[in-house]
Design an enzyme around this catalytic site. Sequence first.
Site, mmCIF file in Angstrom:
data_model
loop_
_atom_site.group_PDB
_atom_site.id
_atom_site.type_symbol
_atom_site.label_atom_id
_atom_site.label_comp_id
_atom_site.label_asym_id
_atom_site.label_seq_id
_atom_site.Cartn_x
_atom_site.Cartn_y
_atom_site.Cartn_z
ATOM 1 N N GLU A 161 45.093 56.950 56.561
ATOM 2 C CA GLU A 161 44.497 55.699 57.011
ATOM 3 C C GLU A 161 44.594 54.628 55.936
ATOM 4 O OE1 GLU A 161 41.082 57.020 60.121
ATOM 5 O OE2 GLU A 161 40.612 57.375 58.039
ATOM 6 N N CYS A 210 43.177 48.403 51.366
ATOM 7 C CA CYS A 210 42.790 49.671 50.757
ATOM 8 C C CYS A 210 43.808 50.732 51.179
ATOM 9 C CB CYS A 210 41.377 50.030 51.225
ATOM 10 S SG CYS A 210 40.783 51.603 50.600
ATOM 11 N N CYS A 219 42.721 65.044 50.713
ATOM 12 C CA CYS A 219 42.477 65.032 49.265
ATOM 13 C C CYS A 219 42.158 66.453 48.837
ATOM 14 C CB CYS A 219 41.295 64.108 48.934
ATOM 15 S SG CYS A 219 41.000 63.921 47.158
ATOM 16 N N CYS A 258 34.711 66.253 46.457
ATOM 17 C CA CYS A 258 33.474 65.510 46.211
ATOM 18 C C CYS A 258 32.574 65.691 47.433
ATOM 19 C CB CYS A 258 33.779 64.035 45.971
ATOM 20 S SG CYS A 258 34.897 63.758 44.577
ATOM 21 N N CYS A 266 31.990 62.811 50.241
ATOM 22 C CA CYS A 266 33.132 62.060 50.769
ATOM 23 C C CYS A 266 33.768 62.765 51.952
ATOM 24 C CB CYS A 266 34.175 61.875 49.650
ATOM 25 S SG CYS A 266 35.636 60.976 50.195
ATOM 26 N N GLY A 325 42.671 60.312 49.128
ATOM 27 C CA GLY A 325 43.436 60.949 48.056
ATOM 28 C C GLY A 325 43.059 60.487 46.669
ATOM 29 N N GLU A 326 43.575 61.212 45.688
ATOM 30 C CA GLU A 326 43.353 60.898 44.285
ATOM 31 C C GLU A 326 44.668 60.353 43.715
ATOM 32 O OE1 GLU A 326 41.009 60.560 42.021
ATOM 33 O OE2 GLU A 326 42.541 60.346 40.465
ATOM 34 N N SER A 343 41.796 53.599 41.640
ATOM 35 C CA SER A 343 40.500 54.250 41.471
ATOM 36 C C SER A 343 40.693 55.747 41.281
ATOM 37 C CB SER A 343 39.644 53.989 42.721
ATOM 38 O OG SER A 343 38.380 54.610 42.579
ATOM 39 N N SER A 403 35.273 56.428 39.532
ATOM 40 C CA SER A 403 34.168 56.889 40.379
ATOM 41 C C SER A 403 33.260 57.766 39.533
ATOM 42 C CB SER A 403 34.711 57.689 41.573
ATOM 43 O OG SER A 403 35.488 56.853 42.396
ATOM 44 N N LEU A 404 32.121 57.230 39.159
ATOM 45 C CA LEU A 404 31.261 57.929 38.195
ATOM 46 C C LEU A 404 30.122 58.681 38.890
ATOM 47 C CD1 LEU A 404 30.960 58.302 35.121
ATOM 48 C CD2 LEU A 404 29.377 56.386 35.141
ATOM 49 N N ASN A 410 27.830 55.157 52.496
ATOM 50 C CA ASN A 410 28.234 55.062 53.895
ATOM 51 C C ASN A 410 28.100 56.423 54.542
ATOM 52 O OD1 ASN A 410 29.073 52.262 53.772
ATOM 53 N ND2 ASN A 410 30.749 52.994 52.480
ATOM 54 N N CYS A 436 34.168 52.945 52.422
ATOM 55 C CA CYS A 436 34.433 53.916 51.347
ATOM 56 C C CYS A 436 33.947 55.305 51.734
ATOM 57 C CB CYS A 436 33.677 53.555 50.069
ATOM 58 S SG CYS A 436 33.952 51.912 49.513
HETATM 59 N N1 SAH Z 1 39.903 59.623 44.661
HETATM 60 C C1 SAH Z 1 39.729 58.297 44.135
HETATM 61 C C2 SAH Z 1 40.147 57.248 45.126
HETATM 62 C C3 SAH Z 1 39.262 57.144 46.343
HETATM 63 S S1 SAH Z 1 38.213 55.790 46.100
HETATM 64 C C4 SAH Z 1 38.300 58.108 43.683
HETATM 65 O O1 SAH Z 1 37.462 58.916 44.066
HETATM 66 O O2 SAH Z 1 38.024 57.181 42.934
HETATM 67 C C5 SAH Z 1 36.969 56.001 47.260
HETATM 68 C C6 SAH Z 1 35.673 55.527 46.687
HETATM 69 O O3 SAH Z 1 34.646 55.659 47.674
HETATM 70 C C7 SAH Z 1 35.249 56.409 45.518
HETATM 71 O O4 SAH Z 1 34.563 55.660 44.565
HETATM 72 C C8 SAH Z 1 34.306 57.363 46.208
HETATM 73 O O5 SAH Z 1 33.471 57.991 45.304
HETATM 74 C C9 SAH Z 1 33.602 56.434 47.167
HETATM 75 N N2 SAH Z 1 32.951 57.150 48.268
HETATM 76 C C10 SAH Z 1 33.201 58.394 48.710
HETATM 77 N N3 SAH Z 1 32.399 58.714 49.735
HETATM 78 C C11 SAH Z 1 31.608 57.643 49.940
HETATM 79 C C12 SAH Z 1 30.589 57.347 50.884
HETATM 80 N N4 SAH Z 1 30.243 58.228 51.803
HETATM 81 N N5 SAH Z 1 29.996 56.137 50.826
HETATM 82 C C13 SAH Z 1 30.395 55.217 49.910
HETATM 83 N N6 SAH Z 1 31.359 55.438 49.013
HETATM 84 C C14 SAH Z 1 31.956 56.636 49.015
#
Ligand code: SAH
Length: 336
Positions: A83, A97, A104, A108, A111, A149-150, A178, A201-202, A278, A320
């Site tokens: 997507e 985006c 992926c 996490c 996600c 994906g990463e 990211s 993504s911390l 989200n 996200c």
């Molecule tokens: N794998 C990479 C690229 C994806 S970025 C990364 O994790 O950075 C997608 C972003 O959305 C990341 O910061 C992720 O942590 C965040 N994300 C994942 N699930 C989410 C959710 N349910 N609500 C809001 N942000 C979310």
Amino acid sequence: MDLDLLQRTLAERGEPRFRARQVWEWVARGAESYEEMTNLPAALRAELAAAVPLSALALEREARARDGTEKALFRTADDRPLEAVLMRYRDGRRSVCLSSQSGCPLTCTFCATGAMRFGRNLTASEILEQALHFRRREAIDHVVFMGMGEPMLNLDAVLAACERLPDLGVSARRIAVSTVGWIPGIERLAGEGPPVRLALSLHAPEDALRSELMPVNERYPLGDVLAACRRWSQARRAPVFVEYLMLDGVNDRYEQAVALARLLGSDGAFKVNLIPYNPTEAGFAGSSRAAIDAFRSALGERGVMATVRLARGREIDAACGQLAARAEASAVTASP
Ligand code: SAH
């Protein structure tokens, strides 16, 4: 467009080298057919139309949210779903985006993409195609690798796509990659490739909680990841954007803001983006608006710049962490 196939097809015909560039320039500017490419001989246009499809992806479904956000679900030639999302902002910005992988391999917990099956890395052409899909309709000026994906696990293809995005109107400084904190990728980006921005993504200010939320933290712990980000920031002379998801009762307490501020420091190497959660099927609850504001103030008082990300496209699961290529995810106002 599959650029390798284009090059092979032109070479087989014994065409001069500049032909590939000519075709790409048309495609990058949003051409929808070979007919438009008036500086190519008509016979060549017809042959290319038969041999090299203009799009490397099949569009399966589109959905549009009330805020103007659009999500497109594609399939690769080998039937992998992915997507991409177009976000339209009031100030005129058009940000796309992109996904770097179908699914992926990381897991996490919050996600939706992490919960679907991992397919494979996308090719540079498949990555570019997502941007071209929207570019064919309107000008775009920002790209974020925040889809499925990463990106650091597919960095060759991501960088190859970044080399070409300026042809679509998106300069390197308007591209953000990211990462979950994949150190080898962060290190490569510090010294190699176009000067794209880095987002991390911390999501937690200490290892135990971060490992719980993001198992990848076991492999690349917080301290090492932040040290790599600092080196990137020094090498690229730019701040790292820290993404911090706001989860009710999990990582949104006052002490956690204080710990985060201490970790990041106030020297401007990091800028924080607080992300309202989200909804996915993972069972977390998002922090309240008041909790997010309090967290933000606590950071600000300690000299750490923080903004709150606008949630966009939620009702079409385009926000996200919601990208999961579910058929039912696009039920709202699917466009014709
Ligand atoms: N794998 C990479 C690229 C994806 S970025 C990364 O994790 O950075 C997608 C972003 O959305 C990341 O910061 C992720 O942590 C965040 N994300 C994942 N699930 C989410 C959710 N349910 N609500 C809001 N942000 C979310």
